[in-house]
Design a protein around this motif. Sequence first.
Motif, short mmCIF file in Angstrom:
data_model
loop_
_atom_site.label_atom_id
_atom_site.label_comp_id
_atom_site.label_asym_id
_atom_site.label_seq_id
_atom_site.Cartn_x
_atom_site.Cartn_y
_atom_site.Cartn_z
N ILE A 119 135.59 70.63 -56.70
CA ILE A 119 135.79 71.74 -58.16
C ILE A 119 134.65 71.74 -58.47
N THR A 120 134.97 73.94 -59.49
CA THR A 120 133.97 74.18 -59.64
C THR A 120 132.96 74.21 -60.43
N PRO A 121 131.75 74.16 -60.15
CA PRO A 121 130.21 73.74 -62.11
C PRO A 121 131.43 74.22 -63.04
N GLN A 122 132.19 75.20 -63.69
CA GLN A 122 133.04 74.90 -64.73
C GLN A 122 134.03 74.61 -64.83
N GLN A 123 135.11 74.39 -63.93
CA GLN A 123 135.89 72.97 -64.30
C GLN A 123 135.39 71.57 -64.14
N TYR A 124 133.83 71.34 -63.55
CA TYR A 124 133.87 69.71 -64.62
C TYR A 124 133.44 70.52 -65.55
N LEU A 125 132.41 71.45 -66.16
CA LEU A 125 131.87 71.30 -67.49
C LEU A 125 133.01 71.25 -68.52
N ASP A 126 134.66 72.19 -67.79
CA ASP A 126 135.67 71.76 -68.29
C ASP A 126 135.74 70.39 -69.85
N GLY A 127 135.63 69.64 -67.82
CA GLY A 127 136.31 68.62 -68.62
C GLY A 127 135.51 67.41 -69.28
N LEU A 128 133.75 67.92 -69.30
CA LEU A 128 133.29 67.32 -70.37
C LEU A 128 133.72 67.65 -71.51
N ALA A 129 134.17 69.01 -72.01
CA ALA A 129 133.76 69.65 -72.89
C ALA A 129 135.19 69.09 -73.64
N ARG A 130 135.94 68.93 -72.39
CA ARG A 130 137.41 67.77 -73.14
C ARG A 130 136.96 66.05 -73.87
N THR A 131 136.35 65.76 -72.96
CA THR A 131 135.27 64.48 -73.84
C THR A 131 134.34 64.68 -74.81
N LEU A 132 133.82 65.65 -74.96
CA LEU A 132 132.70 65.64 -76.35
C LEU A 132 133.93 65.84 -77.15
N GLY A 133 134.95 66.71 -77.14
CA GLY A 133 135.78 66.67 -78.70
C GLY A 133 136.44 65.35 -78.63
N ALA A 134 137.02 65.56 -77.98
CA ALA A 134 137.69 63.71 -78.32
C ALA A 134 137.01 63.07 -78.77
N VAL A 135 134.99 62.40 -78.74
CA VAL A 135 134.73 61.54 -79.20
C VAL A 135 134.44 62.15 -80.49
N LEU A 136 134.07 63.63 -80.45
CA LEU A 136 134.23 64.06 -81.92
C LEU A 136 135.33 64.46 -83.00
N ARG A 137 136.50 64.50 -82.36
CA ARG A 137 137.55 63.78 -83.53
C ARG A 137 138.54 62.41 -83.71
N THR A 138 136.48 61.99 -83.49
CA THR A 138 137.60 60.65 -83.39
C THR A 138 136.40 59.77 -84.87
N PRO A 139 137.12 59.45 -85.72
CA PRO A 139 136.27 58.91 -87.47
C PRO A 139 135.61 57.47 -86.88
N GLY A 140 136.36 57.14 -85.89
CA GLY A 140 135.97 55.52 -85.44
C GLY A 140 134.47 55.32 -84.86
N ARG A 141 134.08 56.42 -84.63
CA ARG A 141 132.44 56.76 -83.71
C ARG A 141 131.75 56.18 -84.78
N ALA A 166 141.73 55.19 -83.82
CA ALA A 166 140.52 56.04 -83.72
C ALA A 166 140.10 56.13 -85.33
N ASN A 167 140.57 55.29 -85.98
CA ASN A 167 139.21 55.92 -87.59
C ASN A 167 138.50 54.35 -87.10
N ALA A 168 138.80 53.32 -86.63
CA ALA A 168 138.41 52.25 -86.18
C ALA A 168 137.36 51.88 -85.28
N THR A 169 137.50 52.61 -83.99
CA THR A 169 136.63 52.43 -83.05
C THR A 169 136.28 53.42 -81.82
N VAL A 170 136.20 53.19 -81.68
CA VAL A 170 135.78 54.45 -80.30
C VAL A 170 136.07 54.10 -78.55
N SER A 171 136.62 54.81 -78.15
CA SER A 171 136.64 54.62 -76.86
C SER A 171 134.61 54.57 -76.14
#
Length: 618
Positions: A356-378, A402-407
Amino acid sequence: MTSSLTPRSRTAQVRTQADKTPSGPSYRVSVDDAHAHQFLVELDLPEPEPAGQEFWLPVWIPGSYLVREFARHVLQVQAECKGQPVALRKIAKNRWRAAPSKGPLRLRYRVYAFDLSVRTAYLDAQRGFFNASSLLLAASGREALPHAVTLARPDFAPHWTLATTLPAVQCDASGFGLRRAANYDELIDHPVEMGDLLRLEFNAGGVQHVMVVAQAGRPHDEVDTKRLARDLKRICSAQIALFEPRRKHAPFAQYLFMVAPTAEGYGGLEHADCTALMCTRRSLPHPCMQAADSDYRDFLGLCSHEYFHAWNVKRIKPSAFTPYDLQGENPTTLLWLFEGFTAYYDDLLVLRAGLITPQQYLDGLARTLGAVLRTPGRLVQSVAEASFDAWTKYYRPDENTANATVSYYQLGALVALAIDLRLRRESAATLDDVMRLLWTRYGRDDAPLRAQGVAENALPTLLKEVSGLDWRDFFRRHVHGTELPPLKTRLADFGVQWTTQPEAALDALGLAVQEQPGGWLAVQRVRNGGWAERAGLAAGDVLLTLQGERARKTAIERRHALARAGEVWRLAWLRQDLEQRSETPWFALPASRVQLRLADKPKPAQRQRLSAWLGCTL
């Protein structure tokens, strides 16, 4: 050293030892009725306990942290001795006790197998699959002895082949026949796949690797096996080199990927020298594919994740898993290390393998960041607490999860990223060095602490050992506390730009819905702190009107795009059979859709650090 025993004296010695040690169980597994999804199991125990023999089945499978009660699918257990019935009584949810018998004991039972997953067992006329933890009862007191199992070919499927890493004793060319395990724990670490199997092979780290794909009658040429073998070889070689940079040798004698393509399934389960995988059919590469699409890239990431587990959790284990208690929960606060670090490395190693390309890797990393930021359980649970509670929260999701825990997968991967970037910025070490230290100290066959496993509080000391840095404050805030690591500034040090984009309308309102027949929207989840919660909505409600018009997705999206702070929204909804209404000022949750991009003109030091981290030339 050569033994001085002659063949005759050695045989006599073995027989003498065997006379003192009870024999282990042997099993025969066959297909009883494929259309009823039932396996038939026969268990022979030559020397049962004189006072009555007990048998039991695990309640969970290592790698999937939930008590799943496999015994609920065991049917019609019967016992006999020399052809005569022996009384058998169920004494617990997963245990049976046979009355005393004067001679060898045989159990016969059936197992219902129709769970299309990697965790249990599945059987129909197209394929069969099982984990022994779902199928083969353990003989109490005999678990440490050698176990034998005969796998019988179904009469209706002479063309089927069988794949497993369970050591063969006497098998035919198709893989059916007699196999053996050193003990019960080893027996249940070798899943079995049978059916119309597409096979490909490659060598990595001096070891043969095989992938089988359950085609279930589909054409074998619809999968590009040459590309799969080439790409997997690069991923496996990159992982072997990470853990063994000098020897570059794998820690197993063979490795097997077992793939079951389905309409929409996705997931994997790790074992010591194999993995069971599920993916969508479109995830596998076809001969006409040019650049890898997102589905195939996701599949490579899944293969990378499960393969990394051959080191991280199957050999490097938390102390809570040494040994496993297969009849109860095994809680640990370290799943963020064993699953989260693995999640961090899975796509990173696909990148380092050049797939994969560096940008494709960063896109996946960004999705992980967004998923955690959208999880109030964190903000409610730390990643260590989430690990400990996996048995009761993560694997038992509901509308409030999602409101009670985090992945601990996602947040654990971000903690790994933060540790790696700090190590690279403030010391001469990297997270790769930490993984190698864990491997040599806890994982390898000659590791001094392999038997005791990684202690719950071991990692800060190991990190200090490799880096000289003090990690106590980091762990207090980011592992045992709920504060996110400062990844935005860390990534900037490596020439990675972080920006956020507005949320989609429903996400911005803290609302997840499912469209029902007729276009009505049923509420699935309500996010803490969002407009939907403030308005009084709850899971199960059905939206009726917004501002007097039918509450369709398009209407919500249109009004959200035009809304202004302080604007009052009038909402009507149905809860059970009662209509409810509210008037609530509109507001949107903070943007959490993250975008990561390589800086246009990074400084030379940033470019150098980024290239070393990603393992590629920029």
